[in-house]
Design a protein around this motif. Structure first.
Motif, mmCIF file in Angstrom:
data_model
loop_
_atom_site.group_PDB
_atom_site.id
_atom_site.type_symbol
_atom_site.label_atom_id
_atom_site.label_comp_id
_atom_site.label_asym_id
_atom_site.label_seq_id
_atom_site.Cartn_x
_atom_site.Cartn_y
_atom_site.Cartn_z
ATOM 1 N N ARG A 1 0.852 -1.186 0.000
ATOM 2 C CA ARG A 1 0.000 0.000 0.000
ATOM 3 C C ARG A 1 0.887 1.235 0.000
ATOM 4 O O ARG A 1 2.085 1.170 0.297
ATOM 5 N N ILE A 2 0.280 2.351 -0.360
ATOM 6 C CA ILE A 2 0.964 3.641 -0.317
ATOM 7 C C ILE A 2 0.757 4.236 1.071
ATOM 8 O O ILE A 2 -0.348 4.175 1.617
ATOM 9 N N LYS B 1 0.803 10.023 1.721
ATOM 10 C CA LYS B 1 1.070 10.270 0.311
ATOM 11 C C LYS B 1 -0.233 10.264 -0.463
ATOM 12 O O LYS B 1 -1.033 9.339 -0.359
ATOM 13 N N SER B 2 -0.453 11.295 -1.245
ATOM 14 C CA SER B 2 -1.697 11.392 -2.004
ATOM 15 C C SER B 2 -1.457 11.527 -3.499
ATOM 16 O O SER B 2 -2.388 11.747 -4.269
ATOM 17 N N ALA B 3 -0.210 11.404 -3.946
ATOM 18 C CA ALA B 3 0.101 11.571 -5.361
ATOM 19 C C ALA B 3 -0.381 10.364 -6.164
ATOM 20 O O ALA B 3 -0.734 9.318 -5.616
ATOM 21 N N ILE C 1 4.895 7.831 -7.119
ATOM 22 C CA ILE C 1 5.276 7.282 -5.824
ATOM 23 C C ILE C 1 6.616 6.561 -5.948
ATOM 24 O O ILE C 1 6.860 5.828 -6.913
ATOM 25 N N SER C 2 7.483 6.730 -4.964
ATOM 26 C CA SER C 2 8.754 6.012 -4.934
ATOM 27 C C SER C 2 8.626 4.787 -4.040
ATOM 28 O O SER C 2 7.659 4.645 -3.274
ATOM 29 N N ILE C 3 9.617 3.925 -4.100
ATOM 30 C CA ILE C 3 9.589 2.703 -3.301
ATOM 31 C C ILE C 3 9.606 3.030 -1.810
ATOM 32 O O ILE C 3 9.066 2.288 -0.984
ATOM 33 N N GLU C 4 10.193 4.169 -1.444
ATOM 34 C CA GLU C 4 10.223 4.582 -0.032
ATOM 35 C C GLU C 4 8.843 4.973 0.483
ATOM 36 O O GLU C 4 8.633 5.078 1.697
ATOM 37 N N ASP C 5 7.905 5.213 -0.429
ATOM 38 C CA ASP C 5 6.551 5.618 -0.043
ATOM 39 C C ASP C 5 5.631 4.417 0.166
ATOM 40 O O ASP C 5 4.447 4.595 0.447
ATOM 41 N N LEU C 6 6.156 3.218 0.036
ATOM 42 C CA LEU C 6 5.334 2.016 0.119
ATOM 43 C C LEU C 6 5.539 1.281 1.432
ATOM 44 O O LEU C 6 6.585 1.384 2.068
ATOM 45 N N PHE D 1 9.708 -7.505 -6.639
ATOM 46 C CA PHE D 1 8.688 -6.466 -6.551
ATOM 47 C C PHE D 1 9.314 -5.075 -6.602
ATOM 48 O O PHE D 1 8.826 -4.181 -7.301
ATOM 49 N N VAL D 2 10.404 -4.871 -5.866
ATOM 50 C CA VAL D 2 11.085 -3.579 -5.861
ATOM 51 C C VAL D 2 11.542 -3.221 -7.274
ATOM 52 O O VAL D 2 11.364 -2.082 -7.734
ATOM 53 N N ARG D 3 12.131 -4.178 -7.991
ATOM 54 C CA ARG D 3 12.571 -3.919 -9.364
ATOM 55 C C ARG D 3 11.392 -3.613 -10.273
ATOM 56 O O ARG D 3 11.460 -2.709 -11.107
ATOM 57 N N GLN D 4 10.307 -4.376 -10.115
ATOM 58 C CA GLN D 4 9.116 -4.158 -10.924
ATOM 59 C C GLN D 4 8.573 -2.747 -10.718
ATOM 60 O O GLN D 4 8.256 -2.047 -11.686
#
Length: 204
Positions: A36-37, A41-43, A48-53, A163-166
């Protein structure tokens, strides 16, 4: 569709192996990396970056070890439906299924059986308060880095990296509704929650 999901959420998990799929002797299992985000974060998702997940891990039925939801792929369902069902049964979440992250071979130390696992990403849209394995598992949202540390199985850590790469490559969720994922077609058998194949190691 809401009624079907509610029925699934209050039904026991599928049990037994009479419908279990095998591929050249390997028991076929499927699962998801639910994500999830972060709430702040509302963008749009492509910003969204991986750090936002955050990703969702669950405990084993038999211990406090953490893992991603997964279980047997059965003959009366397609692979995406099976992955979504197992995630609902074990983690109590539903959402939008993404592309396959890859396939892994692992072996259960407790049963000395080899398994072929396929994992998918799943963007969580709803977190249920009641689900089939609520009483035997704990679920925890955590950052990618925390999951890298706490996930118990090497092959699942590799699925997380896939998943991170995807996500980094801009591959996002498929444009499909929950209904098209097949929740209204699930038919769960009555039985006890299935046991974990929790003592696993990578063999390929």
């Amino acid at each position: 569709m809401t009624l079907h999901i509610k029925k699934l959420a209050t039904s026991p998990s599928r049990s037994g192996r009479h419908l279990q799929r095998y591929n050249q002797g390997f028991r076929q299992v499927v699962g998801c990396v639910p994500y999830r985000i972060k709430a702040e974060k509302s963008a749009e998702i492509d910003e969204i970056s991986i750090e936002d997940l955050e990703v969702l891990l669950i405990s084993s039925q038999k211990s406090s070890r953490m893992m991603f939801p997964k279980g047997g792929w059965e003959l009366d369902e397609d692979i995406g439906l099976a992955a979504s069902r197992e995630t609902l049964e074990e983690a109590g979440v539903v959402g939008l299924l993404g592309d396959k992250l890859g396939e892994w071979i692992f072996k259960s130390r407790s049963q000395e059986k080899q398994h072929e696992a396929s994992m998918f990403s799943l963007l969580v849209k709803e977190e249920l308060e009641v689900w089939p394995e609520k009483d035997v598992r704990h679920r925890v949202w955590m950052t990618i880095d925390e999951a890298r540390e706490l996930c118990s199985h090497l092959w699942m850590k590799e699925a997380l990296e896939a998943f991170v790469r995807q996500f980094a490559n801009g591959q996002t969720i498929k444009e499909e509704s929950l209904a098209s994922c097949g929740f209204d077609e699930l038919r769960l058998s009555i039985g006890e929650p299935s046991s974990d194949e929790e003592d696993c190691y990578l063999v390929r």
